[in-house]
Design a protein around this motif. Structure first.
Motif, PDB file in Angstrom:
ATOM      1  N   SER A 414    -101.443  -6.103   5.555  1.00 48.98           N
ATOM      2  CA  SER A 414    -102.611  -5.382   6.058  1.00 48.98           C
ATOM      3  C   SER A 414    -103.456  -6.360   6.856  1.00 48.98           C
ATOM      4  O   SER A 414    -103.461  -7.564   6.578  1.00 48.98           O
ATOM      5  N   ASP A 415    -104.185  -5.855   7.856  1.00 50.88           N
ATOM      6  CA  ASP A 415    -105.075  -6.748   8.603  1.00 50.88           C
ATOM      7  C   ASP A 415    -106.482  -6.769   8.009  1.00 50.88           C
ATOM      8  O   ASP A 415    -107.385  -7.390   8.563  1.00 50.88           O
ATOM      9  N   LYS A 416    -106.650  -6.094   6.860  1.00 46.86           N
ATOM     10  CA  LYS A 416    -107.943  -6.072   6.175  1.00 46.86           C
ATOM     11  C   LYS A 416    -107.784  -6.582   4.748  1.00 46.86           C
ATOM     12  O   LYS A 416    -106.810  -6.257   4.059  1.00 46.86           O
ATOM     13  N   PRO A 417    -108.722  -7.382   4.239  1.00 44.57           N
ATOM     14  CA  PRO A 417    -108.612  -7.902   2.876  1.00 44.57           C
ATOM     15  C   PRO A 417    -108.526  -6.814   1.811  1.00 44.57           C
ATOM     16  O   PRO A 417    -107.901  -7.025   0.762  1.00 44.57           O
ATOM     17  N   ASP A 418    -109.145  -5.657   2.065  1.00 41.65           N
ATOM     18  CA  ASP A 418    -109.124  -4.588   1.067  1.00 41.65           C
ATOM     19  C   ASP A 418    -107.936  -3.647   1.239  1.00 41.65           C
ATOM     20  O   ASP A 418    -107.821  -2.639   0.549  1.00 41.65           O
ATOM     21  N   GLY A 419    -107.053  -3.956   2.201  1.00 44.89           N
ATOM     22  CA  GLY A 419    -105.868  -3.129   2.410  1.00 44.89           C
ATOM     23  C   GLY A 419    -106.094  -1.901   3.247  1.00 44.89           C
ATOM     24  O   GLY A 419    -105.182  -1.084   3.413  1.00 44.89           O
ATOM     25  N   SER A 420    -107.263  -1.746   3.790  1.00 39.75           N
ATOM     26  CA  SER A 420    -107.527  -0.573   4.634  1.00 39.75           C
ATOM     27  C   SER A 420    -106.896  -0.767   6.008  1.00 39.75           C
ATOM     28  O   SER A 420    -106.553  -1.880   6.403  1.00 39.75           O
ATOM     29  N   GLY A 421    -106.744   0.316   6.719  1.00 42.49           N
ATOM     30  CA  GLY A 421    -106.168   0.238   8.043  1.00 42.49           C
ATOM     31  C   GLY A 421    -104.652   0.319   8.014  1.00 42.49           C
ATOM     32  O   GLY A 421    -104.032   0.537   6.968  1.00 42.49           O
ATOM     33  N   PRO A 422    -104.013   0.131   9.170  1.00 45.61           N
ATOM     34  CA  PRO A 422    -102.550   0.238   9.272  1.00 45.61           C
ATOM     35  C   PRO A 422    -101.848  -0.815   8.405  1.00 45.61           C
ATOM     36  O   PRO A 422    -102.335  -1.943   8.262  1.00 45.61           O
ATOM     37  N   LEU A 423    -100.702  -0.429   7.835  1.00 47.52           N
ATOM     38  CA  LEU A 423     -99.893  -1.328   7.012  1.00 47.52           C
ATOM     39  C   LEU A 423     -98.540  -1.545   7.670  1.00 47.52           C
ATOM     40  O   LEU A 423     -97.955  -0.627   8.240  1.00 47.52           O
ATOM     41  N   GLU A 424     -98.039  -2.772   7.545  1.00 44.13           N
ATOM     42  CA  GLU A 424     -96.713  -3.117   8.066  1.00 44.13           C
ATOM     43  C   GLU A 424     -95.813  -3.479   6.885  1.00 44.13           C
ATOM     44  O   GLU A 424     -96.048  -4.465   6.186  1.00 44.13           O
ATOM     45  N   GLY A 425     -94.788  -2.662   6.622  1.00 43.79           N
ATOM     46  CA  GLY A 425     -93.920  -2.874   5.487  1.00 43.79           C
ATOM     47  C   GLY A 425     -93.126  -4.164   5.588  1.00 43.79           C
ATOM     48  O   GLY A 425     -92.604  -4.515   6.648  1.00 43.79           O
ATOM     49  N   LEU A 426     -93.028  -4.880   4.460  1.00 46.73           N
ATOM     50  CA  LEU A 426     -92.293  -6.145   4.403  1.00 46.73           C
ATOM     51  C   LEU A 426     -91.038  -6.017   3.543  1.00 46.73           C
ATOM     52  O   LEU A 426     -89.958  -6.466   3.923  1.00 46.73           O
ATOM     53  N   SER A 427     -91.165  -5.376   2.368  1.00 45.89           N
ATOM     54  CA  SER A 427     -90.015  -5.225   1.478  1.00 45.89           C
ATOM     55  C   SER A 427     -90.216  -4.006   0.583  1.00 45.89           C
ATOM     56  O   SER A 427     -91.253  -3.893  -0.087  1.00 45.89           O
ATOM     57  N   ASN A 428     -89.261  -3.096   0.581  1.00 47.53           N
ATOM     58  CA  ASN A 428     -89.297  -1.933  -0.307  1.00 47.53           C
ATOM     59  C   ASN A 428     -88.667  -2.303  -1.646  1.00 47.53           C
ATOM     60  O   ASN A 428     -87.686  -3.057  -1.689  1.00 47.53           O
ATOM     61  N   PHE A 429     -89.202  -1.764  -2.738  1.00 42.33           N
ATOM     62  CA  PHE A 429     -88.632  -2.061  -4.050  1.00 42.33           C
ATOM     63  C   PHE A 429     -88.879  -0.907  -5.013  1.00 42.33           C
ATOM     64  O   PHE A 429     -89.738  -0.050  -4.780  1.00 42.33           O
ATOM     65  N   MET A 430     -88.120  -0.928  -6.093  1.00 43.27           N
ATOM     66  CA  MET A 430     -88.249   0.066  -7.168  1.00 43.27           C
ATOM     67  C   MET A 430     -88.612  -0.660  -8.451  1.00 43.27           C
ATOM     68  O   MET A 430     -87.991  -1.670  -8.805  1.00 43.27           O
ATOM     69  N   THR A 431     -89.623  -0.172  -9.148  1.00 39.98           N
ATOM     70  CA  THR A 431     -89.988  -0.805 -10.417  1.00 39.98           C
ATOM     71  C   THR A 431     -88.973  -0.468 -11.502  1.00 39.98           C
ATOM     72  O   THR A 431     -88.298   0.566 -11.449  1.00 39.98           O
ATOM     73  N   ASN A 432     -88.879  -1.341 -12.498  1.00 39.33           N
ATOM     74  CA  ASN A 432     -87.990  -1.101 -13.633  1.00 39.33           C
ATOM     75  C   ASN A 432     -88.699  -0.244 -14.676  1.00 39.33           C
ATOM     76  O   ASN A 432     -89.852   0.167 -14.486  1.00 39.33           O
ATOM     77  N   PRO A 433     -88.054   0.056 -15.805  1.00 43.11           N
ATOM     78  CA  PRO A 433     -88.691   0.911 -16.813  1.00 43.11           C
ATOM     79  C   PRO A 433     -89.978   0.349 -17.411  1.00 43.11           C
ATOM     80  O   PRO A 433     -90.728   1.076 -18.048  1.00 43.11           O
ATOM     81  N   ALA A 434     -90.235  -0.955 -17.198  1.00 43.53           N
ATOM     82  CA  ALA A 434     -91.472  -1.557 -17.689  1.00 43.53           C
ATOM     83  C   ALA A 434     -92.562  -1.601 -16.621  1.00 43.53           C
ATOM     84  O   ALA A 434     -93.628  -2.183 -16.837  1.00 43.53           O
ATOM     85  N   GLY A 435     -92.302  -0.996 -15.450  1.00 40.60           N
ATOM     86  CA  GLY A 435     -93.303  -0.975 -14.388  1.00 40.60           C
ATOM     87  C   GLY A 435     -93.461  -2.298 -13.668  1.00 40.60           C
ATOM     88  O   GLY A 435     -94.534  -2.605 -13.138  1.00 40.60           O
ATOM     89  N   SER A 436     -92.379  -3.075 -13.613  1.00 36.90           N
ATOM     90  CA  SER A 436     -92.429  -4.386 -12.970  1.00 36.90           C
ATOM     91  C   SER A 436     -91.225  -4.570 -12.068  1.00 36.90           C
ATOM     92  O   SER A 436     -90.287  -3.769 -12.072  1.00 36.90           O
TER      93      SER A 436
END
Length: 479
Positions: A414-436
């Motif tokens: 993100s170009d904003k510290p709070d994550g607002s504005g357009p986002l550029e994806g870097l890596s897609n992932f799926m969490t495991n059953p423990a949410g990690s």
């Protein structure tokens, strides 16, 4: 009649040649070996492709054994070094390390006296861990990318046979008497027990999930402990027939490794919990948790000293060892080591002549990394990020926690510290059953997140995934 001098010589010889000193993976009856300058602590370092060598008396890094190069050197079609140095075992005479490299499908045998490579054996796809049988005659290597354990002759370093097991064997360890090998799986919910003498499967243990990376056998020959990284649990089963399950313990997200310690306070299991940056300690008789030890970012491998007074923990996202006093369960030292330490080995009496510094090189760029934290505004430390320097680029590794289980997310800029504005994806992932999850990416990321000009700077965030693209921002970078 045997003289006192002869008795002393026999005892000394027994101490030098005995398996490991009353600590795992040896017998409980073996003598303890006090911490000394002859001992060495090793870590297999995945992104610098090194093995670090430390002296436990001073808790000081002596240097690293270079088994390969970082990127981009290891991308060349003419590259001959090792890639993704990861697993580690050691011989009963304390003189040889067996180091597994996942990316180059190899087991490198290293002389502990001289730190020199004695031989490299190539096995099947994506091996994970290797360990010697207690008699020192065989080295079993779990070939996780296939469905067998490669059995290597410890004298010739040649593969002599294969033991077919459920696909994805994660790690093997042996009963202290050398009768059984216990092999857990990283792809199937089943641990198998194999007789060492004839390589036959004689027992089955159901795992609560498919992903077991690590297993340990108790020195008293009664228990086997193994970890389940995907669901954050640790299970214990009877080391003797009928190999029945004893208990299941909730240990926490990204439960990595387990090892067993005997000291004057009793017998304990030390479990590294990567998602919590903690080591949890449990009594082996009642399974009561007796300590929680904050250690640093993403604890991974763990191994006790020869007398059980210390435990050494590799911190994967901090490029360091944490040394723990097991009588107080406090961290007493931190040792800078190479990038992303995985398996750890403490070898008593590894060096019996000389200073043991031959063939070691300085840490150099292997010790360079940038550490970041991500999290929500309420919990800023949920996710640790390391940027392991590979020259102009870095390998990013994020230990992501605090999310919903089994859902898709995106690590993004993100170009904003709070994550607002357009986002550029870097890596897609799926969490495991423990949410990690453990998330990786490669690029000039440090230059982007530490840019001198605000207009060029970007901030790492974790966002929900909507059709593969970044959606709502859930975690933001905290400087």
């Amino acid at each position: 009649m045997i003289s006192r001098t002869s008795i002393a010589a026999i005892l000394l010889a027994g101490s030098a040649l005995g398996a490991f000193a009353g600590q795992a993976p040896a017998r409980l009856s073996d003598p303890d070996i006090p911490v000394s300058h002859s001992d060495r602590v090793y870590a297999a370092e995945q992104f610098s492709n090194t093995v670090s060598v430390s002296d436990p008396v001073d808790n000081k890094l002596l240097g690293v054994i270079k088994l390969g190069d970082p990127q981009p050197g290891n991308l060349s079609p003419l590259y001959k070094g090792q890639v993704l140095v990861h697993g580690m075992g050691f011989s009963p005479d304390h003189k040889t390390l067996a180091v597994v490299s996942i990316g180059s499908n190899s087991v490198t045998f290293v002389d502990t006296e001289t730190n020199a490579v004695k031989h490299t054996t190539y096995v099947g796809r994506s091996p994970h861990e290797a360990f010697y049988t207690p008699d020192g005659q065989e080295v079993w290597v779990t070939v996780r990318g296939e469905d067998y354990v490669s059995v290597i002759d410890a004298n010739t370093f040649e593969e002599k046979t294969r033991i077919k097991v459920p696909a994805g064997p994660g790690m093997q360890i042996f009963s202290p008497d050398g009768k059984y090998g216990y092999i857990c799986s990283s792809f199937n919910p089943e641990t198998v027990v194999v007789t060492v003498a004839d390589h036959q499967i004689v027992g089955h243990v159901k795992q609560a999930s498919p992903f077991c990376p690590n297993i340990a056998a108790s020195p008293d020959g009664k228990q086997v402990w193994f970890t389940l990284k995907d669901i954050g649990k640790t299970q214990v089963f009877n080391a003797q027939p009928p190999f029945d399950l004893i208990t299941t313990i909730d240990t926490g997200p990204i439960t990595n490794h387990v090892n067993l310690v005997n000291n004057k306070n009793g017998s304990f299991a030390y479990v590294t919990v990567g998602g919590l940056n903690q080591v949890k300690v449990f009594k082996t008789d009642t399974f009561e948790q007796v300590a929680t030890i904050p250690v640093g970012n993403l604890p991974h491998g763990v191994w006790p000293s020869g007398d059980g007074t210390r435990v050494y923990v590799g911190l994967e996202n901090a490029d360091a060892f944490a040394a723990i006093d097991t009588l107080t369960n406090k961290v007493i030292a931190n040792i800078p080591i190479g990038q992303a330490p995985q398996a750890v080995a403490y070898v008593p009496n590894a060096v019996t002549t000389g200073d043991g510094k031959e063939n070691l090189v300085p840490l150099g760029t292997a010790g360079q990394a940038t550490l970041l934290k991500l999290g929500s505004k309420k919990q800023p430390g949920e996710t640790s990020v390391s940027l392991f320097d590979q020259g102009l680029t870095q390998v990013l590794q994020a230990s992501v926690t605090g999310l919903d289980p089994k859902k898709p997310y995106v690590l993004a800029f993100s170009d904003k510290p709070d994550g607002s504005g357009p986002l550029e994806g870097l890596s897609n992932f799926m969490t495991n059953p423990a949410g990690s999850a453990i998330v990786n990416a490669v690029g000039p990321i440090r230059q982007i997140v530490e840019a001198d000009h605000k207009s060029d700077r970007r901030y790492l965030v974790v966002a929900a995934s909507v059709d593969g693209k970044p959606g709502e921002v859930l975690q933001v970078q905290h400087d």
